[in-house]
Design an enzyme around this catalytic site. Structure first.
Site, PDB file in Angstrom:
ATOM      1  N   ASP A  86       0.860  -1.194   0.000  1.00 16.67           N
ATOM      2  CA  ASP A  86       0.000   0.000   0.000  1.00 16.67           C
ATOM      3  C   ASP A  86       0.890   1.236   0.000  1.00 16.67           C
ATOM      4  OD1 ASP A  86      -1.737   2.188   0.985  1.00 16.67           O
ATOM      5  OD2 ASP A  86      -3.194   0.590   1.277  1.00 16.67           O
ATOM      6  N   ILE A  87       0.560   2.171  -0.877  1.00 17.33           N
ATOM      7  CA  ILE A  87       1.410   3.357  -1.055  1.00 17.33           C
ATOM      8  C   ILE A  87       1.284   4.350   0.110  1.00 17.33           C
ATOM      9  CG2 ILE A  87      -0.167   4.864  -2.356  1.00 17.33           C
ATOM     10  CD1 ILE A  87       2.094   5.167  -4.441  1.00 17.33           C
ATOM     11  N   ASN A 138     -12.482  -3.439   3.351  1.00 24.96           N
ATOM     12  CA  ASN A 138     -13.550  -2.437   3.308  1.00 24.96           C
ATOM     13  C   ASN A 138     -14.415  -2.730   2.086  1.00 24.96           C
ATOM     14  OD1 ASN A 138     -12.314  -1.091   5.513  1.00 24.96           O
ATOM     15  ND2 ASN A 138     -10.932  -0.027   4.112  1.00 24.96           N
ATOM     16  N   GLN A 146     -14.511   2.018   1.647  1.00 21.78           N
ATOM     17  CA  GLN A 146     -13.809   1.549   0.443  1.00 21.78           C
ATOM     18  C   GLN A 146     -13.594   2.719  -0.508  1.00 21.78           C
ATOM     19  OE1 GLN A 146     -15.752  -1.628  -1.752  1.00 21.78           O
ATOM     20  NE2 GLN A 146     -13.943  -1.996  -3.012  1.00 21.78           N
ATOM     21  N   HIS A 179     -10.223  -5.767  -2.432  1.00 25.50           N
ATOM     22  CA  HIS A 179      -8.859  -5.980  -1.944  1.00 25.50           C
ATOM     23  C   HIS A 179      -8.864  -6.243  -0.447  1.00 25.50           C
ATOM     24  CE1 HIS A 179      -9.795  -1.670  -1.795  1.00 25.50           C
ATOM     25  NE2 HIS A 179      -9.062  -1.632  -0.693  1.00 25.50           N
ATOM     26  N   HIS A 202      -6.559  -5.897   2.975  1.00 23.37           N
ATOM     27  CA  HIS A 202      -5.391  -5.244   3.581  1.00 23.37           C
ATOM     28  C   HIS A 202      -4.770  -6.219   4.584  1.00 23.37           C
ATOM     29  CE1 HIS A 202      -6.566  -0.935   2.610  1.00 23.37           C
ATOM     30  NE2 HIS A 202      -7.749  -1.504   2.512  1.00 23.37           N
TER      31      HIS A 202
END
Ligand code: AMP
Ligand code: ZN
Length: 136
Positions: A30-31, A86, A93, A99, A101
Site C-alpha cells: 500500500d502506497i 472495506n 472503500q 482488496h 489489507h
C-alpha cells in the site's frame, strides 16, 4: 476496467512494489501504509466487493493473504497483523476493486482498530438474526 487503478497495477501500466502474483491474485505494498509493510492482496479479475467475487477468486485471494501474512511475520514482523477488507462506500472503500489489507502490527504503533458499541433492545438480537437467516 479502464479507470481502475488496481487493474492498471495488475496490467503493469502503473508501478507498484510487488510482493506476490499467481494466475488469480496480485499483491503489492500500500502506497499510504497504516504501518510500513502494509500489503494489499487483490484478485486479478475486477470485482468491486467480496460479494461480487467468484468463489475461486475468493479462495485464491484468502490463500494468498495467509501466505503473505506469514512472510510478513517471518521477515520483519512479530506474528501480529490485522486483516481488513472495506466493502462499499460506507465501510470506507476508496478503491472499487476488491482488496484485502494485511497490516503488520507493532508494539506502540499508532494504528487504532476499535469501535464503539451499540445496544440491542429487548429481543432485537433475535429479530436481527432472523432477518439475516432468511437470506442465507
Ligand atoms: P480502501 O479504503 O480499502 O479502498 O483502501 C484503498 C487503499 O489503496 C488505500 O490504503 C490506498 O493507500 C491504497 N492505494 C491507492 N492507490 C494506490 C497505489 N497506486 N499503489 C498502492 N496502493 C494504493
Ligand atoms: Zn479493477
Amino acid at each position: 476496467m479502464e479507470d481502475c487503478i488496481f487493474c492498471k497495477i495488475i496490467d503493469g501500466k502503473i508501478p507498484a512494489a510487488k510482493i506476490y502474483e499467481d494466475n488469480k491474485v496480485f499483491s503489492f505494498l500500500d502506497i499510504m501504509p497504516a504501518n510500513k509493510g502494509h500489503c494489499l492482496v487483490v484478485p486479478r479479475r475486477h470485482s468491486v466487493t467480496l460479494i461480487e467475487m467468484s468463489e475461486d477468486d475468493l479462495v485464491a485471494t484468502v490463500k494468498a493473504a495467509k501466505k503473505i501474512a506469514s512472510a510478513l511475520s517471518l521477515s520483519f514482523g512479530n506474528g501480529s497483523f490485522n486483516i481488513v477488507m472495506n466493502n462499499g462506500k460506507e465501510a470506507g472503500q476508496l478503491v472499487n476493486h476488491a482488496h484485502i489489507h494485511i497490516i503488520p502490527r507493532f508494539q506502540k504503533d499508532r494504528l487504532r482498530i476499535k469501535w464503539s458499541h451499540v445496544k440491542y433492545d429487548d429481543n432485537e438480537i433475535k429479530e436481527y438474526a432472523e432477518k439475516i437467516r432468511k437470506f442465507i
